[in-house]
Design a protein around this motif. Structure first.
Motif, PDB file in Angstrom:
ATOM      1  N   SER A  92       0.888  -1.482   0.112  1.00 44.59           N
ATOM      2  CA  SER A  92      -0.028  -0.181   0.077  1.00 44.59           C
ATOM      3  C   SER A  92       0.794   1.245  -0.055  1.00 44.59           C
ATOM      4  CB  SER A  92      -0.967  -0.076   1.277  1.00 44.59           C
ATOM      5  OG  SER A  92      -1.769  -1.147   1.130  1.00 44.59           O
ATOM      6  N   PHE A  93       1.949   1.413   0.695  1.00 46.41           N
ATOM      7  CA  PHE A  93       2.791   2.339   0.587  1.00 46.41           C
ATOM      8  C   PHE A  93       3.527   2.570  -0.729  1.00 46.41           C
ATOM      9  CE2 PHE A  93       6.850   4.650   1.097  1.00 46.41           C
ATOM     10  CZ  PHE A  93       6.594   5.630   2.222  1.00 46.41           C
ATOM     11  N   SER A  94       3.715   1.333  -1.404  1.00 44.67           N
ATOM     12  CA  SER A  94       4.443   1.401  -2.930  1.00 44.67           C
ATOM     13  C   SER A  94       3.472   2.029  -3.762  1.00 44.67           C
ATOM     14  CB  SER A  94       5.015   0.138  -2.958  1.00 44.67           C
ATOM     15  OG  SER A  94       5.291   0.132  -4.615  1.00 44.67           O
ATOM     16  N   GLU A  95       2.253   1.515  -3.765  1.00 39.13           N
ATOM     17  CA  GLU A  95       1.152   1.835  -4.451  1.00 39.13           C
ATOM     18  C   GLU A  95       0.523   3.044  -4.378  1.00 39.13           C
ATOM     19  OE1 GLU A  95      -0.497  -0.563  -7.208  1.00 39.13           O
ATOM     20  OE2 GLU A  95       1.742  -1.723  -7.587  1.00 39.13           O
ATOM     21  N   ARG A  96       0.846   3.820  -3.235  1.00 39.97           N
ATOM     22  CA  ARG A  96      -0.001   5.021  -2.770  1.00 39.97           C
ATOM     23  C   ARG A  96      -1.361   4.915  -2.467  1.00 39.97           C
ATOM     24  NH1 ARG A  96       5.231   5.120  -5.477  1.00 39.97           N
ATOM     25  NH2 ARG A  96       5.901   7.089  -5.549  1.00 39.97           N
ATOM     26  N   LEU A  97      -1.611   4.003  -1.253  1.00 43.15           N
ATOM     27  CA  LEU A  97      -2.916   4.008  -0.723  1.00 43.15           C
ATOM     28  C   LEU A  97      -3.325   4.291   0.727  1.00 43.15           C
ATOM     29  CD1 LEU A  97      -3.406   0.662  -2.746  1.00 43.15           C
ATOM     30  CD2 LEU A  97      -4.892   2.543  -3.009  1.00 43.15           C
ATOM     31  N   PRO A  98      -4.132   5.013   1.087  1.00 37.64           N
ATOM     32  CA  PRO A  98      -4.495   5.243   2.417  1.00 37.64           C
ATOM     33  C   PRO A  98      -4.804   4.089   3.322  1.00 37.64           C
ATOM     34  CG  PRO A  98      -6.040   6.159   1.282  1.00 37.64           C
ATOM     35  CD  PRO A  98      -5.124   5.672   0.159  1.00 37.64           C
ATOM     36  N   VAL A  99      -4.134   3.732   4.310  1.00 39.05           N
ATOM     37  CA  VAL A  99      -4.411   2.486   5.053  1.00 39.05           C
ATOM     38  C   VAL A  99      -3.895   2.878   6.429  1.00 39.05           C
ATOM     39  CG1 VAL A  99      -3.941   0.178   5.632  1.00 39.05           C
ATOM     40  CG2 VAL A  99      -4.235   0.738   3.247  1.00 39.05           C
ATOM     41  N   ILE A 100      -4.903   2.620   7.575  1.00 39.57           N
ATOM     42  CA  ILE A 100      -4.325   2.739   8.890  1.00 39.57           C
ATOM     43  C   ILE A 100      -4.051   1.454   9.516  1.00 39.57           C
ATOM     44  CG2 ILE A 100      -6.740   3.134   9.730  1.00 39.57           C
ATOM     45  CD1 ILE A 100      -5.542   4.693  12.079  1.00 39.57           C
ATOM     46  N   HIS A 101      -2.962   1.072   9.787  1.00 40.35           N
ATOM     47  CA  HIS A 101      -2.655  -0.044  10.583  1.00 40.35           C
ATOM     48  C   HIS A 101      -2.754   0.106  12.131  1.00 40.35           C
ATOM     49  CE1 HIS A 101       0.602  -3.495  11.259  1.00 40.35           C
ATOM     50  NE2 HIS A 101      -0.570  -3.962  11.689  1.00 40.35           N
ATOM     51  N   ILE A 102      -3.687  -0.207  12.746  1.00 36.17           N
ATOM     52  CA  ILE A 102      -3.846  -0.152  14.094  1.00 36.17           C
ATOM     53  C   ILE A 102      -3.486  -1.539  14.946  1.00 36.17           C
ATOM     54  CG2 ILE A 102      -6.003   0.215  15.809  1.00 36.17           C
ATOM     55  CD1 ILE A 102      -7.414   1.144  13.430  1.00 36.17           C
ATOM     56  N   VAL A 103      -2.683  -1.188  15.752  1.00 30.92           N
ATOM     57  CA  VAL A 103      -1.969  -2.328  16.426  1.00 30.92           C
ATOM     58  C   VAL A 103      -2.150  -2.236  17.899  1.00 30.92           C
ATOM     59  CG1 VAL A 103       0.207  -3.372  16.871  1.00 30.92           C
ATOM     60  CG2 VAL A 103       0.054  -2.281  14.766  1.00 30.92           C
ATOM     61  N   GLY A 104      -2.981  -3.423  18.430  1.00 26.95           N
ATOM     62  CA  GLY A 104      -3.269  -3.639  19.770  1.00 26.95           C
ATOM     63  C   GLY A 104      -1.997  -3.900  20.481  1.00 26.95           C
ATOM     64  N   VAL A 105      -1.323  -2.943  21.561  1.00 29.87           N
ATOM     65  CA  VAL A 105      -0.291  -3.118  21.893  1.00 29.87           C
ATOM     66  C   VAL A 105      -0.397  -3.423  23.777  1.00 29.87           C
ATOM     67  CG1 VAL A 105       0.929  -2.010  20.425  1.00 29.87           C
ATOM     68  CG2 VAL A 105       0.451  -0.842  22.392  1.00 29.87           C
ATOM     69  N   PRO A 106       0.697  -4.008  24.424  1.00 25.82           N
ATOM     70  CA  PRO A 106       0.577  -4.139  25.914  1.00 25.82           C
ATOM     71  C   PRO A 106       0.415  -2.927  26.442  1.00 25.82           C
ATOM     72  CG  PRO A 106       2.325  -5.557  24.894  1.00 25.82           C
ATOM     73  CD  PRO A 106       1.885  -4.695  23.774  1.00 25.82           C
ATOM     74  N   SER A 107      -0.046  -3.083  27.904  1.00 18.32           N
ATOM     75  CA  SER A 107      -0.486  -1.642  28.377  1.00 18.32           C
ATOM     76  C   SER A 107       0.802  -0.955  28.560  1.00 18.32           C
ATOM     77  CB  SER A 107      -1.034  -2.175  30.084  1.00 18.32           C
ATOM     78  OG  SER A 107      -0.101  -2.822  30.645  1.00 18.32           O
ATOM     79  N   THR A 108       0.343   0.227  29.060  1.00 14.41           N
ATOM     80  CA  THR A 108       1.558   1.472  29.217  1.00 14.41           C
ATOM     81  C   THR A 108       2.402   0.906  30.330  1.00 14.41           C
ATOM     82  OG1 THR A 108      -0.053   2.758  30.557  1.00 14.41           O
ATOM     83  CG2 THR A 108       0.100   3.191  27.998  1.00 14.41           C
ATOM     84  N   LEU A 157      -4.326  10.164  10.479  1.00 11.15           N
ATOM     85  CA  LEU A 157      -5.420  10.114   9.588  1.00 11.15           C
ATOM     86  C   LEU A 157      -5.584  11.163   8.198  1.00 11.15           C
ATOM     87  CD1 LEU A 157      -8.644   8.855  11.748  1.00 11.15           C
ATOM     88  CD2 LEU A 157      -7.239   7.637  10.098  1.00 11.15           C
ATOM     89  N   ARG A 158      -5.176  12.346   8.975  1.00  9.85           N
ATOM     90  CA  ARG A 158      -5.214  13.385   7.892  1.00  9.85           C
ATOM     91  C   ARG A 158      -4.049  13.242   6.935  1.00  9.85           C
ATOM     92  NH1 ARG A 158      -4.551  16.982  11.306  1.00  9.85           N
ATOM     93  NH2 ARG A 158      -6.862  17.593  11.595  1.00  9.85           N
ATOM     94  N   THR A 159      -2.700  12.829   7.367  1.00  6.51           N
ATOM     95  CA  THR A 159      -1.618  12.251   6.715  1.00  6.51           C
ATOM     96  C   THR A 159      -1.839  11.343   5.901  1.00  6.51           C
ATOM     97  OG1 THR A 159      -0.194  12.985   8.459  1.00  6.51           O
ATOM     98  CG2 THR A 159       0.919  11.443   6.795  1.00  6.51           C
ATOM     99  N   ALA A 160      -2.600  10.283   6.293  1.00  2.00           N
ATOM    100  CA  ALA A 160      -2.940   9.234   5.241  1.00  2.00           C
ATOM    101  C   ALA A 160      -3.715   9.527   4.191  1.00  2.00           C
ATOM    102  CB  ALA A 160      -3.786   8.038   6.067  1.00  2.00           C
ATOM    103  N   MET A 161      -4.736  10.440   4.294  1.00  2.00           N
ATOM    104  CA  MET A 161      -5.512  10.867   3.128  1.00  2.00           C
ATOM    105  C   MET A 161      -4.710  11.789   2.346  1.00  2.00           C
ATOM    106  SD  MET A 161      -8.421   9.493   3.183  1.00  2.00           S
ATOM    107  CE  MET A 161      -9.323  10.278   2.108  1.00  2.00           C
ATOM    108  N   LYS A 162      -3.908  12.773   2.815  1.00  3.03           N
ATOM    109  CA  LYS A 162      -3.177  13.711   2.171  1.00  3.03           C
ATOM    110  C   LYS A 162      -2.110  13.232   1.211  1.00  3.03           C
ATOM    111  CE  LYS A 162      -2.864  18.156   2.814  1.00  3.03           C
ATOM    112  NZ  LYS A 162      -2.718  19.440   3.501  1.00  3.03           N
ATOM    113  N   SER A 163      -1.405  12.168   1.943  1.00  2.00           N
ATOM    114  CA  SER A 163      -0.412  11.644   1.028  1.00  2.00           C
ATOM    115  C   SER A 163      -0.655  10.501   0.445  1.00  2.00           C
ATOM    116  CB  SER A 163       0.864  11.225   2.040  1.00  2.00           C
ATOM    117  OG  SER A 163       0.364  10.343   3.036  1.00  2.00           O
ATOM    118  N   ALA A 164      -1.735   9.931   0.735  1.00  2.00           N
ATOM    119  CA  ALA A 164      -2.058   8.465   0.001  1.00  2.00           C
ATOM    120  C   ALA A 164      -1.197   7.505   0.594  1.00  2.00           C
ATOM    121  CB  ALA A 164      -2.542   8.499  -1.473  1.00  2.00           C
ATOM    122  N   ARG A 165      -1.007   7.326   1.709  1.00  2.00           N
ATOM    123  CA  ARG A 165       0.088   6.419   2.135  1.00  2.00           C
ATOM    124  C   ARG A 165      -0.448   5.713   3.567  1.00  2.00           C
ATOM    125  NH1 ARG A 165       5.065   5.526  -1.281  1.00  2.00           N
ATOM    126  NH2 ARG A 165       5.662   7.603  -2.028  1.00  2.00           N
TER     127      ARG A 165
END
Length: 584
Positions: A92-108, A157-165
């Motif tokens: 998706s980065f290579s082909e210029r597509l807006p995707v958000i990768h949401i990763v559930g991570v351990p507690s702070t 999210l704004r970056t994903a839409m504006k950059s298409a990345r």
């Protein structure tokens, strides 16, 4: 929403995604993301897809973003899950597509204590995987506290839409339900293209107009980033008002309707048909829109168009000849260039009609019953309908389908630049979901028997969600594109043969939604059909069948083709690639 109202951080993120038009979320559950998945599943406007694995989920998000033209979301768990998704995110980065990768991570708290948790590298480093993702993300946010969480979500999210990345978000388990002010949700995110500097823009317009006015002939070449950066309408306005001939690259196919009177076909350097090559390479000025000159998109860098004669329009810069104009983006520039060219548009249109070759689906005339590459693609072009989605895998289909004329408003989905084998099957899931949400036409996948084996599990997800794509499996006994490049008789290009008759029953044998929660039962699993065509007559009869044309069930259509047969463009590209990768 009142200014003092609070909202959970996870819910805030979901509301932003809904505002952007996202309706389906891909991913795989894991113990660090399940609290967030509860919010997704309970949201009335969202569907949790639930993929077979994280790689397929990322592929599906990629396909979804292509059709929806908005941010696609994929949710994975920390470490093992997110790393499995990275090949798809890189595509998706290579082909210029807006995707958000949401990763559930351990507690702070666990991160702060450097706890020796499962899914970690065992050395207390919780930022290692985020660092891996940074190379394929336009922006990232690792939430450490609830303060500033909303602003961080909005920013990426704004970056994903504006950059298409793609962008990356690490969401700790203890912050999913932490609350923040909801008031910012009252204001939709603004991701409009930046305004061009007025004086610089006017200078560029004057230079471009002079180049075109001085030219005896000018041609427009449309490429992928015209779509990625939301310039399809502006591109078509330029074509219509200018009256100039227009062609497309492989990645730009179907951005311009292929029955447009000014459209002449695909230009791909030395792989191009002679009539198209003559017009494009003979032009005094070439106007490229959203160009991506990768090897497979440019005929192995074989463009014969002098840089001095080229006007390149991009999302954040323009070049004219050897002059570079940073910050002058095509979204704002295109309408003004169209207005400048319109007065001469009708005269140019009359000239265009005389020289542009007509792009048609022409079947070869031969008496053989064998389904050949030369015959298949124009025949499929006759089968497609307005607003269909056509997905092709890297291989024979991505090259062969270039020869097919597609109906108006068809969406062409290919991964020419990244070219990850098996991508198309996962992408088809995302495309089919998006097409249903947008009330578009049918979804068609063309995938080789080899590529299918990498991601075949996602057929089960399609069945689960009641989707009805046409899955055309090209059975030519292995990796044909690889054989064309190198090792035609080598065993490493062979595959174990699958019995494709069993695929739909295996992946959808029973109604596994019957015990799902009530809100998940609103869509029954797909009905199923398997077909096999050995001859032209069999396939032609199937494609002409009125019932077959109705997308009322999921279908696997196995097309038996000869090993060693390949589209002409692929043979030429494979020869060039083989020469570039010579081992002696």
């Amino acid at each position: 929403m009142s200014d003092d109202k609070q909202i959970k951080i996870g819910a805030y993120l979901l509301e932003r995604l809904v505002q952007l038009g996202t309706q389906s979320i891909q991913g795989v559950p894991g113990d660090f993301n399940m609290g967030f998945l509860d919010l997704i599943e309970d949201h009335s406007a969202l569907t949790w897809v639930g993929n077979s694995n994280e790689l397929n989920a990322a592929y599906a998000a990629d396909g979804y973003a292509r059709i929806k033209s908005t941010v696609a979301a994929v949710v994975t768990t920390f470490g093992v899950g997110e790393l499995s998704a990275l090949n798809g995110i890189a595509g998706s980065f290579s082909e210029r597509l807006p995707v958000i990768h949401i990763v559930g991570v351990p507690s702070t708290a666990a991160q702060g204590a450097h706890s020796l948790l499962h899914h970690t590298l065992g050395d207390g480093r919780f930022g290692a995987f985020e660092n891996m993702s940074k190379e394929i993300s336009a922006d990232s946010a690792v939430l450490k506290a609830k303060e500033g969480a909303g602003e961080a979500i909005d920013r990426i999210l704004r970056t994903a839409m504006k950059s298409a990345r793609p962008v990356y978000l690490a969401l700790p388990t203890d912050l999913v339900h932490a609350t923040i002010p909801s008031a910012p949700l009252n204001t939709p995110l603004n991701y409009d293209a930046d305004e061009n500097d007025p004086d610089a823009e006017q200078y560029v317009l004057n230079v471009a107009r002079q180049h075109i006015a001085d030219a005896k002939s000018a041609v427009i070449l449309v490429d992928a980033c015209a779509a990625r950066h939301g310039c399809i309408a502006e591109t078509n306005e330029l074509i219509t008002k200018s009256g100039l001939p227009v062609f497309a690259t492989p990645m730009g196919k179907a951005i311009v309707d292929e029955d447009h009177p000014q459209y002449g076909g695909i230009y791909v350097g030395n792989l191009t048909s002679d009539p198209v090559k003559k017009i494009v390479e003979g032009a005094d000025v070439l106007i490229t829109i959203g160009s991506l000159k990768s090897d497979f998109n440019s005929g192995n860098f074989s463009y014969r168009t002098p840089k001095a004669s080229t006007i390149e329009l991009h999302s954040d810069y323009t070049t004219i000849g050897y002059s570079h104009y940073p910050g002058i983006g095509m979204k704002r520039l295109l309408p003004k260039l169209s207005a400048l060219l319109e007065p001469e548009g009708q005269r140019r249109l009359e000239e265009t009609k005389k020289i542009v070759p007509k792009f048609e689906n022409v079947l070869p005339q031969d008496d053989s019953s064998v389904i050949t590459q030369e015959w298949l693609w124009p025949r499929m072009g006759q089968f497609f309908e307005t607003q269909d989605q056509v997905i092709v895998e890297t291989g024979t289909s991505s090259f062969g389908m270039l020869e097919a004329k597609l109906p108006a408003e068809t969406r062409w989905v290919s991964q020419v630049l990244w070219g990850s084998i098996g991508w198309s099957v996962g992408a088809t899931l995302g495309v089919a979901l998006a097409a249903r949400e947008e009330k578009l036409g049918r979804t068609h996948l063309f995938v080789g028997d080899g590529s299918l084996q990498l991601t075949v599990q996602e057929i089960g997800t399609m069945i689960k969600h009641g989707l009805c794509p046409y899955l055309f499996v090209l059975n030519n006994d292995g990796y044909e594109i690889e054989r064309q490049i190198h090792g035609p008789q080598r065993s490493y290009n062979d595959i174990p043969p699958y019995d494709h008759r069993l695929l739909l029953d295996f992946f959808g044998k029973r109604d596994f939604r019957s015990d799902a929660p009530s809100h998940a039962k609103d869509r029954p699993p797909s009905r199923k059909q398997y077909c096999k065509a050995w001859t032209k007559e069999q396939l032609d009869r199937l494609l002409n069948d009125e019932h077959f044309k109705k997308p009322d069930m999921i279908r696997v259509i196995e097309i038996v083709m000869q090993r060693g047969d390949a589209p002409k463009a692929l043979k030429r590209q494979a020869e060039a690639t083989g020469q570039a990768n010579k081992y002696d």
